[in-house]
Design an enzyme around this catalytic site. Structure first.
Site, PDB file in Angstrom:
ATOM      1  N   CYS A   1      -2.642   6.366  16.142  1.00 27.65           N
ATOM      2  CA  CYS A   1      -3.012   6.827  14.805  1.00 27.65           C
ATOM      3  C   CYS A   1      -3.870   8.096  14.956  1.00 27.65           C
ATOM      4  CB  CYS A   1      -3.734   5.694  14.060  1.00 27.65           C
ATOM      5  SG  CYS A   1      -4.415   6.092  12.452  1.00 27.65           S
TER       6      CYS A   1
ATOM      7  N   ASP B   1       6.516   6.925   8.379  1.00 28.42           N
ATOM      8  CA  ASP B   1       5.106   7.310   8.531  1.00 28.42           C
ATOM      9  C   ASP B   1       4.769   8.517   7.678  1.00 28.42           C
ATOM     10  OD1 ASP B   1       2.530   7.739   9.395  1.00 28.42           O
ATOM     11  OD2 ASP B   1       3.003   7.594  11.516  1.00 28.42           O
TER      12      ASP B   1
ATOM     13  N   HIS C   1       3.744   3.279  10.503  1.00 29.79           N
ATOM     14  CA  HIS C   1       2.475   3.751  11.047  1.00 29.79           C
ATOM     15  C   HIS C   1       1.650   2.518  11.446  1.00 29.79           C
ATOM     16  CE1 HIS C   1      -0.867   6.530  11.573  1.00 29.79           C
ATOM     17  NE2 HIS C   1      -1.638   5.620  11.004  1.00 29.79           N
TER      18      HIS C   1
END
Length: 252
Positions: free
Chosen positions: A135, A190, A222
């Site tokens: 991330c 994402d 994500h």
């Protein structure tokens, strides 16, 4: 082949205070190659420690710093045991104040400290380190490879966020400084890393002659590596492990 590991909490002095971190290494006492693991936005917690343990069991000394240490020690917010943002949208709001304490400049000042700390440890081998990030941590990994090219041999980024934006300090703009080999596992579901940014990142790295590979993980969201969240995908997570261990096995 996996090996027994030993993990412990450590405190790392920085110019801005003390960073709490998790350190794990093969129980044989080393030395082994160093890896800096950058957390996702949910921070240093049991699941990230278990990921570090798995990496250490493959033969690495792994440091996972709480990059939000300026705000507080981990955990920086109260998290549910299982994170489902559809049920708990307030979780993002709860970590935002901590995230706002980290700027690119501060993050890279810290990165030098983390790399120095690992290099000075009797547990680590000489030579450049590996970096992996998840991330927001994928952006930190990319930025670290570009800021300290002589100190990073390999870097992986998974379900990365905002890697190649229009911002003047976007991480991809460091491409021409990178000497490490890079690997990115992009989630195709994402919004934090849309197709145009994936393409921009790939073109920047190719133009700079960086040895890299970016792959799209179909159906992955994500956060697909994070087993304590509703975004987790076992198939995508295992693909990430295979790619990361291949990268580190060749370069570290």
């Amino acid at each position: 082949m996996t090996t027994a590991v030993h993990g412990s909490s450590v405190d790392i002095p920085t110019p801005d205070g003390t960073a709490d971190a998790y350190l794990v290494h093969p129980a044989d006492g080393g030395p082994h190659p160093a890896v800096l693991l950058y957390m996702d936005g949910f921070g240093l917690r049991p699941h990230l420690k278990s990921m570090a343990d798995r990496l250490a069991a493959a033969g690495y000394v792994v440091l996972v710093p709480n990059v939000f240490y300026r705000y507080s020690k981990a955990p920086v917010a109260e998290l549910p045991e299982f994170i489902d943002l559809a049920e708990r949208p307030d979780v993002i709001a709860s970590i935002r104040p901590a995230a706002q304490t980290l700027t690119p400049e501060r993050a890279m000042r810290d990165a030098a400290v983390y790399l120095d700390w690992l290099a000075a440890s009797p547990l680590t081998t000489e030579g450049p380190a590996g970096v992996t990030g998840y991330c927001m941590g994928a952006g930190l990994a990319l930025r670290t490879a570009g800021t300290y090219p002589d100190r990073v041999a390999a870097a992986g980024g998974f379900h990365g966020a905002f890697l190649a934006t229009d911002a003047p300090d976007s991480p991809h703009l460091l491409a021409d400084r990178i000497t490490a080999e890079l690997y990115f596992g992009h989630a195709d579901q994402d919004t934090a890393n849309p197709a145009d940014q994936i393409d921009r990142l790939d073109k920047a790295l190719s133009a700079a002659g960086v040895h890299h590979r970016g792959e799209i993980y179909p159906g992955a969201q994500h956060g697909y590596t994070q087993a304590d969240t509703s975004m987790y995908s076992e198939e995508a997570a295992e693909r990430h492990w295979a790619a990361l261990l291949d990268l580190f096995g060749r370069r570290l």
